[in-house]
Design a protein around this motif. Sequence first.
Motif, PDB file in Angstrom:
ATOM      1  N   ARG A 145      -5.633  -5.766  14.006  1.00 39.18           N
ATOM      2  CA  ARG A 145      -5.159  -6.590  15.113  1.00 39.18           C
ATOM      3  C   ARG A 145      -5.836  -7.959  15.079  1.00 39.18           C
ATOM      4  O   ARG A 145      -5.179  -8.992  15.297  1.00 39.18           O
ATOM      5  N   ALA A 146      -7.133  -7.991  14.789  1.00 45.05           N
ATOM      6  CA  ALA A 146      -7.856  -9.260  14.726  1.00 45.05           C
ATOM      7  C   ALA A 146      -7.312 -10.142  13.604  1.00 45.05           C
ATOM      8  O   ALA A 146      -7.175 -11.358  13.768  1.00 45.05           O
ATOM      9  N   TRP A 149      -3.982 -11.594  14.721  1.00 48.22           N
ATOM     10  CA  TRP A 149      -4.220 -12.713  15.638  1.00 48.22           C
ATOM     11  C   TRP A 149      -4.685 -13.942  14.857  1.00 48.22           C
ATOM     12  O   TRP A 149      -4.220 -15.052  15.096  1.00 48.22           O
ATOM     13  N   CYS A 183      -8.691 -15.131  21.234  1.00 52.59           N
ATOM     14  CA  CYS A 183      -8.174 -15.154  19.862  1.00 52.59           C
ATOM     15  C   CYS A 183      -8.325 -16.503  19.174  1.00 52.59           C
ATOM     16  O   CYS A 183      -8.135 -16.603  17.963  1.00 52.59           O
ATOM     17  N   CYS A 199      -2.446 -13.464  22.050  1.00 48.82           N
ATOM     18  CA  CYS A 199      -3.110 -12.229  22.485  1.00 48.82           C
ATOM     19  C   CYS A 199      -2.770 -11.815  23.910  1.00 48.82           C
ATOM     20  O   CYS A 199      -3.258 -10.802  24.402  1.00 48.82           O
ATOM     21  N   ARG A 200      -1.956 -12.637  24.607  1.00 46.92           N
ATOM     22  CA  ARG A 200      -1.395 -12.298  25.921  1.00 46.92           C
ATOM     23  C   ARG A 200      -2.396 -12.270  27.077  1.00 46.92           C
ATOM     24  O   ARG A 200      -2.113 -11.692  28.119  1.00 46.92           O
TER      25      ARG A 200
END
Length: 213
Positions: A145-146, A149, A183, A199-200
């Motif tokens: 995930r990182a 991003w 992020c 990242c919301r």
Amino acid sequence: MRYVCPVCGYVYDEDGQGKPWAELPSDWECPICGAPKAVFAAEGAPQESGGAAEVAAAGAGHADIPLTAAELSAICSNLARGCEKQYMDEERELFAQLAGHYSALVPPAEGDFSALAAVVKRCADVEFAAAKRAAESAADRGAMRAVNWGERVNFILSALLEKYGRDGIDAPDGAHVWVCSICGFIYIGRTPPDVCPVCRVPAFRFEDGGELT
């Protein structure tokens, strides 16, 4: 035909918008995150990535290359934020102190947009490919995930450098540089976006980098 923004996922649908993609001006930008038209890809089109040789070269010899103060500051800062999300307050504070220590050692930036753009391009072409392979081989969902991003943030940083390197800095009066503290997404405007397109997280997570002049 539908065209997808690689940063925030916004989709430009020619049928829904009533205007062919080719007729949009070259300086058209994503209405959500500001990514330029040039980085959009037709839906379903394969995305480019670094070749196997480039990926191998990226990892070769890295253990022998000392990290700069700026790199150490960025690493410690990211670790501090990771500890914050895990409610590890003592560790977060220690990493934050280290980040501040190394940040103070970073010399003033020199050079032009092209030098930084070259570094950003290498990240896009090589470094993220190597990081993605490592995360996938370890089946580390957090790392994957990182990396995802990071790739999106790198897209928008590359677009900004290309734009300002070509046209000079021409922003609306009172525009600030806003950076997502989670992020690293960069946004140029008078106020930060309501939600980070990468990242919301909500607007209060953005840090004010000062007025763009």
